[in-house]
Design an enzyme around this catalytic site. Structure first.
Site, PDB file in Angstrom:
ATOM      1  N   HIS A  28       0.842  -1.196   0.000  1.00  0.00           N
ATOM      2  CA  HIS A  28       0.000   0.000   0.000  1.00  0.00           C
ATOM      3  C   HIS A  28       0.882   1.253   0.000  1.00  0.00           C
ATOM      4  O   HIS A  28       1.060   1.920   1.017  1.00  0.00           O
ATOM      5  CB  HIS A  28      -0.944  -0.009   1.203  1.00  0.00           C
ATOM      6  CG  HIS A  28      -2.012  -1.046   1.095  1.00  0.00           C
ATOM      7  ND1 HIS A  28      -1.954  -2.253   1.772  1.00  0.00           N
ATOM      8  CD2 HIS A  28      -3.156  -1.088   0.370  1.00  0.00           C
ATOM      9  CE1 HIS A  28      -3.028  -2.975   1.486  1.00  0.00           C
ATOM     10  NE2 HIS A  28      -3.767  -2.294   0.619  1.00  0.00           N
ATOM     11  N   HIS A  76       1.134   1.667  -5.784  1.00  0.00           N
ATOM     12  CA  HIS A  76      -0.197   1.051  -5.811  1.00  0.00           C
ATOM     13  C   HIS A  76      -1.246   2.102  -6.157  1.00  0.00           C
ATOM     14  O   HIS A  76      -2.175   1.832  -6.933  1.00  0.00           O
ATOM     15  CB  HIS A  76      -0.505   0.422  -4.450  1.00  0.00           C
ATOM     16  CG  HIS A  76      -1.934   0.003  -4.282  1.00  0.00           C
ATOM     17  ND1 HIS A  76      -2.509  -1.004  -5.031  1.00  0.00           N
ATOM     18  CD2 HIS A  76      -2.912   0.470  -3.460  1.00  0.00           C
ATOM     19  CE1 HIS A  76      -3.777  -1.149  -4.669  1.00  0.00           C
ATOM     20  NE2 HIS A  76      -4.044  -0.258  -3.724  1.00  0.00           N
ATOM     21  N   HIS A 136      -7.400   6.754  -2.627  1.00  0.00           N
ATOM     22  CA  HIS A 136      -8.120   5.706  -1.898  1.00  0.00           C
ATOM     23  C   HIS A 136      -7.341   5.030  -0.770  1.00  0.00           C
ATOM     24  O   HIS A 136      -7.942   4.430   0.117  1.00  0.00           O
ATOM     25  CB  HIS A 136      -8.617   4.640  -2.887  1.00  0.00           C
ATOM     26  CG  HIS A 136      -7.580   3.623  -3.236  1.00  0.00           C
ATOM     27  ND1 HIS A 136      -6.545   3.882  -4.108  1.00  0.00           N
ATOM     28  CD2 HIS A 136      -7.412   2.345  -2.820  1.00  0.00           C
ATOM     29  CE1 HIS A 136      -5.791   2.807  -4.224  1.00  0.00           C
ATOM     30  NE2 HIS A 136      -6.294   1.864  -3.449  1.00  0.00           N
ATOM     31  N   ALA A 160      -3.030 -18.507  -1.274  1.00  0.00           N
ATOM     32  CA  ALA A 160      -3.585 -17.169  -1.039  1.00  0.00           C
ATOM     33  C   ALA A 160      -4.288 -16.633  -2.278  1.00  0.00           C
ATOM     34  O   ALA A 160      -5.352 -16.012  -2.176  1.00  0.00           O
ATOM     35  CB  ALA A 160      -2.466 -16.212  -0.618  1.00  0.00           C
TER      36      ALA A 160
END
Length: 518
Positions: A252, A256, A292, A452
């Protein structure tokens, strides 16, 4: 400009920052000014600080793309060089600004003065940019500089900070720089401009300055700058402030942010959204994508709630991170120097603000089923004139972009999967050390890359993109095949891992006397 990952990693140097070794990589296409800025960030110093590099032997090193690479054993020391006074041109410019301020203060009242000075300052800045000059920040008193450096150093290292939260205090709001933004104006090639509109764009090829220029291009290309009368210098400052408020997390981070914004830009192009949606909705989609994950701390909402962080307390355990991203986004917008919405009607701004908030809050994966189900209900009779239908679509679009890495080519997606797992493992290690419940699918002792990814692709990504395809059939050819291929690849990897584990168990059993007989 960066033509491949090899140019991005062309040169690596090692710095000695107060006894800590900091590795810095830059392309051979970087200018000396770019490298100076990069070194300032690495050393926790304000941009535009003049620096000198010195070898262990005390020899000066030229700060430019030809500077010799070194090793951790022989790092360069960073020495700030402070200028005692402004140059003649800079001093003259400061005098001009002072005279302008005094003139306006005699003619206008306080309210009018603020507006007129802001407009005049923008005009002056445009002239400065055209003449190739830069306004420099006046050197503050020593205590202010020390405080600023400490805050910048804390920002660059707070991934290891014991604090569980970060947000701006009321008395320490963001103070954006007043100088003309330092990142250069890259002339994007025709090939780059075309590639930006496609989901196959390689986001790993580009340096931060280049990504900022690409984002700036998107706002101009979509007509947002012209439609909403966005000041070009303000757009630059806003993007720089956005960049500075993403942390250096494994996943993050600002890259990104760029990745999600570029995917949104490509979906706007691919689905021809500007033919169906208003420019205000396009502005909401792009701005929400960029903002975001602002100031994401690297630990998810489950950690915030279980650790009872101040973010969780402040937002009553309801999407604490997403609420925080919204708050930081509009704290930045609240600064006049970064307010890209300053020329928008107040009523329209309220609608745009509510739209951005709704989209950022929609990125909370805890709301995935709720948002997708609501969109499915509208699909059969979808109406682009129905505000509820359009809002539902925008929420699904930002969700698609936020988790779209597996839509990209293998060499791009694979690196993102590694980054995400690393961030997950760091969180689970922290949860174990603090005696908190370990979040599902994050335990490095139990989770593998294939396990995952298989569930996420099969139960989240493919169903969501297949649903959007019902409204925009052109997505099927561009975005679904990579998902199917990725799922097949991970399932094959899982089978290979299981076969290898069985072989290891057999070998272990064979090495223990009497095991096979039993």
């Amino acid at each position: 400009m960066g033509s491949g990952s090899s140019t991005y990693r062309a040169k690596v140097i090692h710095l000695d920052i107060n006894g800590r070794i900091q590795k810095v990589a830059f392309s051979r296409f970087c200018s000396s000014a770019d490298i100076q800025d990069l070194l300032c960030v690495a050393a926790g110093l304000p941009r535009n600080t003049s620096l000198s590099l010195v070898t262990i032997d005390g020899a000066l090193v030229s700060v430019d793309p030809t500077m010799p690479a070194n090793s951790e054993s022989f790092p360069y020391r960073v020495i700030p060089v402070h200028s005692e006074q402004l140059s003649a041109k800079e001093e003259l410019f400061q005098n001009v600004l002072t005279q302008v301020a005094e003139q306006f203060s005699r003619v206008f009242n306080v309210h009018e003065l603020k507006s007129e000075l802001a407009n005049h300052l923008a005009q002056l800045e445009r002239r400065v940019e055209l003449e190739g000059l830069k306004l420099l920040e006046i050197e503050r008193c020593k205590s202010d500089i020390k405080t600023m450096r400490e805050e910048m150093a804390a920002r660059s290292t707070r991934i290891n900070c014991p604090c569980k939260y970060t947000f701006f205090e009321d008395n320490k709001k963001l103070t954006p720089r007043r100088d003309v933004p330092a990142y250069p104006k890259y002339m994007l090639s025709r090939e780059t401009i075309e590639a930006l509109r496609k989901p196959t764009f390689d986001v790993w090829m580009w340096e931060p300055n280049e990504m900022l220029s690409c984002l700036e291009h998107m706002y101009h290309d979509l007509g947002l700058v012209a439609t909403f009368n966005i000041n070009a210098i303000t757009l630059k400052r806003w993007l720089l402030c956005i960049h500075d408020n993403y942390r250096n997390n494994p996943f993050h981070n600002f890259r990104h942010c760029f990745c999600v914004a570029q995917m949104m830009y490509s979906m706007i192009s691919l689905c021809k959204l500007q033919e169906q949606l208003s420019q205000a909705n396009i502005l909401v989609l792009m701005t929400a994508a960029i903002c975001h994950d602002l100031d994401h701390p690297g630990c998810n909402n489950a950690y915030q709630v279980n650790a009872r962080t101040e973010l969780a307390v402040r937002y009553n355990d309801i999407s604490p991170l997403e609420n925080h991203h919204c708050a930081v986004a509009f704290q930045i917008i609240a600064q006049p120097e970064c307010n890209i919405f300053s020329n928008i009607d107040p009523e329209e701004f309220r609608a745009i603000r509510q739209g951005i908030i709704a989209l950022i809050l929609a990125t909370d994966m805890a709301r995935h089923k709720e948002i997708l189900d609501a969109f499915k209900e509208n699909l059969e009779q979808f109406d682009f004139t129905n505000q509820e239908h359009v809002t539902s679509l925008k929420m699904v679009l930002i969700k698609c972009c936020d988790i779209s890495n597996e839509v990209r080519p293998l060499e791009v997606a694979d690196l993102w999967a590694d980054c995400l797992l690393e961030e997950y493992f760091m969180q689970s290690d922290r949860e174990k050390s603090e005696g908190l419940p370990v979040s599902p699918f994050m335990d490095r002792d139990k989770v593998t890359k294939p396990t995952a990814q298989i569930g996420f692709i099969k139960f989240f990504l493919i169903p969501m993109f297949e649903t959007v395809t019902q409204l925009f059939p052109q997505i099927e050819e561009a975005m679904l095949p990579p998902l199917w291929e990725s799922l097949d690849r991970y399932e094959q990897q899982k089978e290979m891992e299981e076969a290898r584990k069985e072989m290891e168990d057999v070998n272990i059993g064979a090495s223990v006397p009497g095991t096979l007989d039993e």
